[in-house]
Design a protein around this motif. Structure first.
Motif, PDB file in Angstrom:
ATOM      1  N   LEU B 329     -58.617  85.747 -67.519  1.00 11.83           N
ATOM      2  CA  LEU B 329     -57.964  84.468 -67.281  1.00 11.83           C
ATOM      3  C   LEU B 329     -57.748  83.792 -68.632  1.00 11.83           C
ATOM      4  N   ASP B 330     -56.627  83.080 -68.782  1.00 11.77           N
ATOM      5  CA  ASP B 330     -56.418  82.400 -70.049  1.00 11.77           C
ATOM      6  C   ASP B 330     -57.189  81.078 -70.049  1.00 11.77           C
ATOM      7  N   PRO B 331     -57.320  80.459 -71.244  1.00  9.82           N
ATOM      8  CA  PRO B 331     -58.177  79.279 -71.345  1.00  9.82           C
ATOM      9  C   PRO B 331     -57.800  78.185 -70.344  1.00  9.82           C
ATOM     10  N   ARG B 332     -56.517  78.064 -70.055  1.00 14.14           N
ATOM     11  CA  ARG B 332     -56.129  76.978 -69.153  1.00 14.14           C
ATOM     12  C   ARG B 332     -56.610  77.249 -67.728  1.00 14.14           C
ATOM     13  N   GLN B 333     -56.507  78.526 -67.313  1.00 15.67           N
ATOM     14  CA  GLN B 333     -56.998  78.883 -65.970  1.00 15.67           C
ATOM     15  C   GLN B 333     -58.508  78.695 -65.889  1.00 15.67           C
ATOM     16  N   LEU B 339     -64.576  75.585 -66.707  1.00 11.04           N
ATOM     17  CA  LEU B 339     -65.212  76.065 -67.930  1.00 11.04           C
ATOM     18  C   LEU B 339     -64.560  75.377 -69.126  1.00 11.04           C
ATOM     19  N   ALA B 340     -65.347  74.570 -69.827  1.00  9.48           N
ATOM     20  CA  ALA B 340     -64.802  73.857 -70.982  1.00  9.48           C
ATOM     21  C   ALA B 340     -65.363  74.472 -72.256  1.00  9.48           C
ATOM     22  N   HIS B 341     -64.660  74.256 -73.365  1.00  8.68           N
ATOM     23  CA  HIS B 341     -65.025  74.935 -74.609  1.00  8.68           C
ATOM     24  C   HIS B 341     -64.821  73.983 -75.788  1.00  8.68           C
ATOM     25  N   VAL B 342     -65.877  73.719 -76.519  1.00  5.51           N
ATOM     26  CA  VAL B 342     -65.784  72.977 -77.780  1.00  5.51           C
ATOM     27  C   VAL B 342     -65.858  74.028 -78.890  1.00  5.51           C
ATOM     28  N   PHE B 363     -55.162  67.570 -74.842  1.00  8.19           N
ATOM     29  CA  PHE B 363     -54.813  68.923 -75.268  1.00  8.19           C
ATOM     30  C   PHE B 363     -55.498  69.968 -74.386  1.00  8.19           C
ATOM     31  N   GLY B 364     -54.698  70.794 -73.744  1.00 10.80           N
ATOM     32  CA  GLY B 364     -55.254  71.805 -72.855  1.00 10.80           C
ATOM     33  C   GLY B 364     -55.375  71.315 -71.426  1.00 10.80           C
ATOM     34  N   ASN B 424     -66.228  66.831 -66.511  1.00  8.91           N
ATOM     35  CA  ASN B 424     -67.477  67.301 -65.911  1.00  8.91           C
ATOM     36  C   ASN B 424     -67.484  68.793 -65.618  1.00  8.91           C
ATOM     37  N   PRO B 425     -67.371  69.613 -66.670  1.00  2.54           N
ATOM     38  CA  PRO B 425     -67.297  71.056 -66.445  1.00  2.54           C
ATOM     39  C   PRO B 425     -68.605  71.619 -65.878  1.00  2.54           C
ATOM     40  N   LYS B 426     -68.481  72.741 -65.168  1.00  2.57           N
ATOM     41  CA  LYS B 426     -69.681  73.414 -64.665  1.00  2.57           C
ATOM     42  C   LYS B 426     -70.326  74.216 -65.781  1.00  2.57           C
ATOM     43  N   VAL B 427     -69.473  74.792 -66.629  1.00  5.78           N
ATOM     44  CA  VAL B 427     -69.980  75.562 -67.755  1.00  5.78           C
ATOM     45  C   VAL B 427     -69.358  74.995 -69.019  1.00  5.78           C
ATOM     46  N   LEU B 428     -70.195  74.762 -70.029  1.00  8.15           N
ATOM     47  CA  LEU B 428     -69.678  74.234 -71.282  1.00  8.15           C
ATOM     48  C   LEU B 428     -70.088  75.167 -72.418  1.00  8.15           C
ATOM     49  N   LEU B 429     -69.090  75.671 -73.145  1.00  2.00           N
ATOM     50  CA  LEU B 429     -69.380  76.498 -74.313  1.00  2.00           C
ATOM     51  C   LEU B 429     -69.213  75.620 -75.543  1.00  2.00           C
TER      52      LEU B 429
END
Lengths: 372, 506
Positions: B329-333, B339-342, B363-364, B424-429
């Motif tokens: 899946l691409d980042p947007r999906q 799933l959020a990513h810093v 952005f995103g 409020n992501p479930k998973v944060l990287l």
């Protein structure tokens, strides 16, 4: 010593008005020097340029006609540039766009005229976009640089059109490399016809309602780039491709979209030239507008609001310049190519030559004013 | 008897309207290790660049051994016995150590007598300071720690009496840091003077004789290291007292919501950077990944966030497969799935720095209904949203129309964080959440991450700052050479244990 200026303190009108005006003035001073060396009076030349482009109604109409073409090609370059693509292929895309206009107009001539116009505009965009699509696709998938491929595609377009005009779609009743004329009722109403309805009689000028199309196109570009998701994504890819990928924005998709929109806008030049002026395809009708459009876009800072005055300026130079070459035997057509070159040099390549000094001057002045 | 070897008087330097150095007075004594500490942007590097001749001061004087000198270029400084080891090494990778050191100082057209003399000279220096470098090895074969020693050797060979080190430990493992400190101490004992620029308090306490603290372009104090402590220095740096230890309750661990099975990832050159990694993250916990830069953390984060293709293995989010070698899946999906990513590098990846702040705040997420209807962006809603979250996350200045590059590093990071946490992501990287961020903002960012955890998010934290991993994580994995070499519960683990794992020793 170089001084760094706090960019956030520079008023917008200094960087967007004063600096370009200073650069333009410098270019004109150097051009004046050239004219002086060639043995003519530069002030007289300026007078002739102003008279030629504003002094009489037909001259002014010519100025606006050139402006129309420069708006199309300037916008075309600007759109691709927002995605950091240097579309040098405006010339070829305009040429093929013209083919689209002609083929649609001649094949759908049984339809009502306004519908033919609409379809022809659509044809111009489609053909121009298609011609830009191949370099775009190669850039997106293979990394072939668009600067190289679009230049190649200019040559291919030129050769293709010569082939078509000589062997395939030539008006067989004539010797020259051009097609038959479109039916008269399909011709775009010119400025002359418009003036006539108001009872003003003027001689011929190529200005036609394509000028309005250019203004509509400017609004379209502004809206696309700054108000839509598409423009937002294109700019993101242009400024920082890695960040775009991180945000799930596809560089592949956006490179293709930006180039196709760019090609489509260049194709619109064909509408002005075919429906408005020649009424048939003549060999080499894009006549360098595609290239000058690059300078127009750079000078206009790739914003429609800047592109309009830049296109108008080049319109003045084209029209006024031809007036000067008429009246001044020592000044040739090429002299004005050199003048254009100087403007591009000063407002494009040397854009930042005096910017720091001018900006820090105004920042100091204005801050001083605040203290008092 | 101590005598000043370097004396700076009333040094001023500004870049446009920003005054980077304001009336700096500094005395550095011979044979000491002098620490200069301050937050990012406090003006430490500018000051040292003036001493090394890279910049010229607007006003002020520099005395070396009581003699006034003009330092117009690094060459002037080298002649005056000043050497500098930069953060990024200035070495030619495919040259040997010897070739790098004599570069620019060859002295003759064809190598002969001088080369032999140089070799002898260098061996002497190596022996004296126990540098332990083979002069004939190629730079590309050397580890980062050794490359740094080559830089030190180069400065010493050129006659440096004063050695400036700019953030020397940023790229080293704890063991390499120990080695470096040993070398620095022996240099001091032999009468050399060392200036250490850093923002790490531990290093200052460990190594220096005297410390000068800089804040906002000024020196706010000099003190003997033995008369101060970490808390006092931190307070001087930020101008108020800071919480060095984070108040954090125990994690309330829930179910596993993110699972990685036997993951292998290659980089752009086809080199395998992540090797058979397995990991699980529960909701409500922070899993820290410690490791020295370049051991596969970057590629791991990129693969987990959908930026990089997975070579083999699979990734599951809430028991549903999101990536394997076939499809991903691409980042947007992934964002839509929670799933959020810093990202690690905010300027290269997390932001479009030429965009206005409000454009980066969506952005995103610009596809969401609240920000755009069909293809048109809803500027009013976006601006309202931007103002709201800029206030909530204390982004300064609170002007959504300002170009992002005009914000400071800490505030840029807050822009990214607010954007990614707001949903409020479930998973944060999270990668390097506080790299180049000042202490005040670090505190804020850490607190926000803990809050997210307590709300039930599963957080994966990748950081090269061991302190950060230790203070935030509930569980710690150590990555070395692409693999997970150890797992520790963060309760009874010491940084020494982790350091050995990070260096690949055990």
């Amino acid at each position: 010593m170089t001084t760094l200026v706090d960019k956030s303190k520079v008023p917008w009108w200094v960087s967007n008005l004063i600096v370009p005006l200073v650069n333009l003035t410098l270019a004109l001073i150097v051009s004046g020097l050239f004219i002086f060396i060639a043995g003519e009076n530069p002030f007289e030349a300026v007078r002739l340029i102003i008279f030629g482009s504003f002094g009489y109604i037909e001259g002014f109409a010519y100025t606006l006609y050139y402006t129309t073409n420069f708006i199309f090609t300037g916008l075309a370059f600007a759109v691709a540039f927002h995605c950091r693509l240097f579309n040098i292929g405006g010339e070829g895309q305009a040429y093929i766009g013209g083919l689209g206009v002609f083929l649609v107009a001649i094949n759908f001539s049984f339809l009502p005229v306004p519908l033919v116009w609409l379809l022809s505009i659509f044809g111009a965009v489609l053909f121009g976009a298609a011609w830009a699509f191949v370099p775009a696709y190669l850039q997106a998938t293979r990394g072939s640089h668009v600067v190289i491929t679009t230049i190649m595609f200019n040559f291919i377009a030129s050769s293709l059109m010569v082939f078509l005009l000589v062997d395939v779609i030539r008006d067989t009743a004539q010797m020259g490399p051009h097609t038959v004329a479109l039916p008269k009722e399909q011709w775009f109403p010119g400025f002359k016809d418009l003036a006539a309805t108001f009872g003003i009689k003027i001689r011929y000028s190529p200005l036609n309602i394509s000028f309005l199309l250019a203004i509509i196109a400017s609004f379209f570009v502004w809206f696309l780039i700054w108000k839509t998701k598409w423009g937002y994504e294109m700019r993101a890819v242009g400024h920082n491709t890695q960040a775009a990928i991180y945000a799930g924005i596809s560089p592949y998709k956006n490179i293709i979209i930006a180039m196709c929109v760019s090609g489509g806008l260049a194709g619109l030049l064909g509408v002005n030239e075919i429906l408005g002026v020649h009424h048939k395809i003549v060999a080499g009708f894009p006549a360098g507008y595609g290239f000058t459009g690059i300078a127009v876009a750079l000078m206009g800072r790739n914003h429609p609001v800047g592109i309009f005055p830049a296109a108008f300026l080049f319109g003045i130079l084209y029209q006024g310049g031809s007036e000067v070459t008429f009246d001044m035997p020592n000044i040739t057509r090429y002299m004005f190519v050199a003048v254009q070159g100087l403007i591009i040099l000063f407002s494009g390549a040397l854009e930042n030559l005096f910017r720091p000094q001018i900006e820090s001057f105004f920042v100091k002045k204005l801050n001083h004013g605040v203290k008092i | 008897m101590v005598s000043p070897i370097l004396e700076l008087k009333d040094i001023n330097k500004s870049f446009g309207h920003v005054q980077a150095n304001k009336n700096i007075n500094l005395i550095i004594n011979k044979g000491t290790i002098h620490g200069i500490i301050g937050e990012n942007g406090a003006g430490k590097s500018t000051l040292m660049s003036i001493v090394y001749g890279l910049y010229q001061a607007d006003s002020g004087t520099i005395n070396i051994n009581g003699k006034n000198v003009k330092l117009k270029s690094p060459r002037d400084s080298i002649i005056n016995g000043i050497g500098m080891v930069h953060q990024h090494f200035m070495l030619v990778e495919n040259f040997t150590v010897l070739e790098n050191i004599i570069l620019g100082f060859e002295g003759e057209l064809v190598f002969g007598k001088n080369l032999e003399k140089a070799k002898k000279n260098l061996r002497n220096i190596c022996d004296t300071y126990k540098l332990n470098i083979d002069l004939n090895s190629k730079i590309s074969d050397l580890s980062v720690g050794f490359r740094q020693r080559v830089e030190i050797l180069k400065s010493l060979y050129r006659g440096a009496e004063i050695l400036i080190l700019d953030e020397p430990t940023g790229v080293l493992t704890p063991q390499e840091v120990d080695e470096l400190f040993k070398i620095l101490r022996s240099l001091r004992d032999e009468g050399k003077t060392i200036v250490l620029i850093t923002h790490k308090l531990i290093e200052i306490m460990d190594l220096t004789t005297v410390v000068s603290v800089m804040r906002q372009g000024e020196i706010v104090g000099h003190t003997k290291t033995e008369n101060t402590n970490k808390e006092k220095l931190a307070e001087m740096m930020v101008g108020r007292s800071v919480l060095l230890r984070l108040d954090k309750s125990f994690a309330k661990r829930g179910d596993v919501i993110f699972k990685v099975k036997n993951l292998t990832v290659k980089d752009d050159l086809g080199v395998t950077r992540v090797k058979n990694v397995d990991l699980e993250i529960h909701s409500g916990e922070i899993l820290g990944i410690a490791g020295v830069t370049g051991n596969g953390q970057t590629e791991l984060l990129e693969a987990l966030s959908g930026i990089r293709k997975v070579d083999s293995g699979e990734i599951l989010l809430e028991k549903i497969k999101i990536s394997d070698s076939e499809k991903f899946l691409d980042p947007r999906q992934l964002k839509e799935k929670g799933l959020a990513h810093v990202p690690e590098d905010r300027q290269r990846m997390g932001l479009v720095t030429d965009f206005k702040a409000y454009e980066n705040l969506i952005f995103g997420y610009h596809d969401q209904k609240s920000f755009s209807s069909s293809s048109i962006l809803n500027h009013n809603d976006i601006l309202a949203h931007s103002k709201k979250i800029m206030k909530e996350y204390d982004v300064r200045p609170q002007s959504p129309h300002l170009i992002t590059s005009n914000f400071s590093g800490g505030n840029q990071q807050k822009i990214i964080l607010s954007r990614e946490l707001n949903e409020n992501p479930k998973v944060l990287l999270v990668g390097q959440p506080t790299r180049g961020v000042d202490i005040g903002a670090i505190e804020f960012i850490h607190q926000r991450l803990i809050d997210m955890r307590d709300k039930g998010a599963a957080i994966l934290l990748v950081s090269v700052e061991l302190d950060e991993v230790l203070s935030l994580s509930d569980r710690i994995l150590v990555m070395f050479d692409g693999g997970i070499v150890g797992e520790k519960i963060n309760k009874n683990v010491t940084d020494r244990e982790l350091g050995l794992l990070m260096a690949g020793v055990v």
